[in-house]
Design a protein around this motif. Structure first.
Motif, PDB file in Angstrom:
ATOM      1  N   UNK A  39      -6.515  -4.140 -14.917  1.00  0.00           N
ATOM      2  CA  UNK A  39      -5.143  -4.244 -14.393  1.00  0.00           C
ATOM      3  C   UNK A  39      -5.125  -4.258 -12.874  1.00  0.00           C
ATOM      4  N   UNK A  40      -6.099  -3.607 -12.236  1.00  0.00           N
ATOM      5  CA  UNK A  40      -6.096  -3.422 -10.785  1.00  0.00           C
ATOM      6  C   UNK A  40      -6.948  -4.457 -10.049  1.00  0.00           C
ATOM      7  N   UNK A  46      -8.056  -5.137  -1.740  1.00  0.00           N
ATOM      8  CA  UNK A  46      -7.122  -4.832  -0.653  1.00  0.00           C
ATOM      9  C   UNK A  46      -7.130  -3.348  -0.323  1.00  0.00           C
ATOM     10  N   UNK A  47      -7.157  -2.509  -1.333  1.00  0.00           N
ATOM     11  CA  UNK A  47      -7.152  -1.070  -1.118  1.00  0.00           C
ATOM     12  C   UNK A  47      -8.514  -0.560  -0.648  1.00  0.00           C
ATOM     13  N   UNK A  48      -9.581  -1.208  -1.107  1.00  0.00           N
ATOM     14  CA  UNK A  48     -10.930  -0.761  -0.755  1.00  0.00           C
ATOM     15  C   UNK A  48     -11.271  -1.024   0.706  1.00  0.00           C
ATOM     16  N   UNK A 264       3.480  -4.445 -11.566  1.00  0.00           N
ATOM     17  CA  UNK A 264       3.558  -4.561 -10.100  1.00  0.00           C
ATOM     18  C   UNK A 264       2.249  -5.000  -9.460  1.00  0.00           C
ATOM     19  N   UNK A 265       1.144  -4.374  -9.827  1.00  0.00           N
ATOM     20  CA  UNK A 265      -0.135  -4.683  -9.184  1.00  0.00           C
ATOM     21  C   UNK A 265      -0.664  -6.055  -9.570  1.00  0.00           C
ATOM     22  N   UNK A 273      -0.100  -3.412  -2.621  1.00  0.00           N
ATOM     23  CA  UNK A 273      -1.137  -2.793  -1.807  1.00  0.00           C
ATOM     24  C   UNK A 273      -0.586  -2.353  -0.452  1.00  0.00           C
ATOM     25  N   UNK A 274       0.278  -3.153   0.145  1.00  0.00           N
ATOM     26  CA  UNK A 274       0.891  -2.776   1.426  1.00  0.00           C
ATOM     27  C   UNK A 274       1.695  -1.487   1.290  1.00  0.00           C
TER      28      UNK A 274
END
Length: 283
Positions: A39-40, A46-48, A264-265, A273-274
């Motif tokens: 899912x992610x 982006x988060x990493x 959403x993700x 992510x923002x």
């Protein structure tokens, strides 16, 4: 995604699969119903860029074990706590989507010293308002009818056996503002997990324990939690996530993602992510 690591840990009596990437303050990503760490996939890179990101296949999903029981919120939260210990995740920010938001909330409420922040994504709040969205009335045109059906022992798996692809296609298509955000390959990955031995029965476990989890949440939040919360919903997803989180937490920031449904993700990964990175900047 070439830098994403994959592994398994034994936690709380089950073996759980995870993927991980990046360095920095840890983020623990917890998927919802029918999902998995897949899912992610769009937001992990982006988060990493700023965080150590770990996405878990919850018990019952993906490449994790699939027992019939153990799906109440506290048991799932303990699964997650033990994953954090095993992987050395010190005071993670926990991001929970859909039913994965429930054990994430219980982690933040019951072990606040071990959780830096909570991101609660597009999910009702059992124990407080679930009945509002499951009742069949004229003023609730998109009733969450499947909660009661999925909570029946054995029946949902019996009805959907051999039709896992139809199950995934029906629900993911109806939940997304833009169904094209979830490709045929993505759906096939979710179907793969459901078709593993015990996968269908396990996937409905959260529903079988939803009322128990609601009582646990109510007890855990009798005193509002002080862990900072980011409440996220899609424009066309679950309404009022910020308002419901203000019932149980003292510090809440709300974000509604435009042109977005429930996923959403997957639907709006850059905006999602923002929002998360803005929230985590000062934690």
């Amino acid at each position: 995604m070439s830098q994403v690591q994959s592994g398994k840990v034994f936690a709380n009596g089950v073996t759980l699969h995870f993927v991980a990437a990046g360095e920095g303050v840890p983020l623990l990503l917890v998927h919802g119903w029918m999902g998995s760490s897949h899912h992610w996939r769009k937001v992990i890179p982006l988060l990493a860029a700023r965080h150590r990101v770990v996405a878990v296949d919850m018990r019952g999903y993906g490449d994790s074990d699939k027992p019939y029981g153990g799906y109440d919120g506290r048991t799932l939260a303990e699964d997650l706590r033990q994953v954090c210990v095993a992987l050395g995740l010190d005071r993670p920010i926990v991001v929970g989507h859909d039913m994965g938001a429930l054990p994430a909330l219980l982690m933040a409420a019951e072990t606040p010293e071990a959780v830096r922040g909570l991101v609660y994504v597009d999910e009702p709040l059992p124990g407080y308002n679930l009945d509002r969205f499951t009742v069949f009335t004229a003023d609730n045109p998109f009733v969450y009818w499947w909660f009661a059906f999925n909570a029946q022992p054995r029946l949902p798996a019996l009805m959907w056996a051999g039709k896992e692809a139809e199950l995934v296609d029906y629900f993911l298509t109806s939940m997304a503002a833009d169904p094209a955000a979830i490709s045929a390959g993505d759906k096939a990955e979710y179907v793969r997990g459901l078709r593993k031995p015990g996968g269908l029965d396990a996937s409905f476990g959260w529903y079988r324990e939803a009322l128990t989890t609601g009582a646990q949440i109510r007890e855990a939040t009798a005193t509002p939690m002080r862990t900072p919360v980011l409440a996220v919903n899609g424009q066309w997803g679950h309404p009022g996530v910020e308002e419901q989180m203000r019932l149980v937490a003292t510090t809440v920031t709300g974000v509604t993602l435009a042109a977005c449904g429930h996923l959403c993700a997957e639907e709006q990964p850059e905006a999602f992510a923002e929002a998360v990175l803005n929230f985590t900047r000062n934690l």
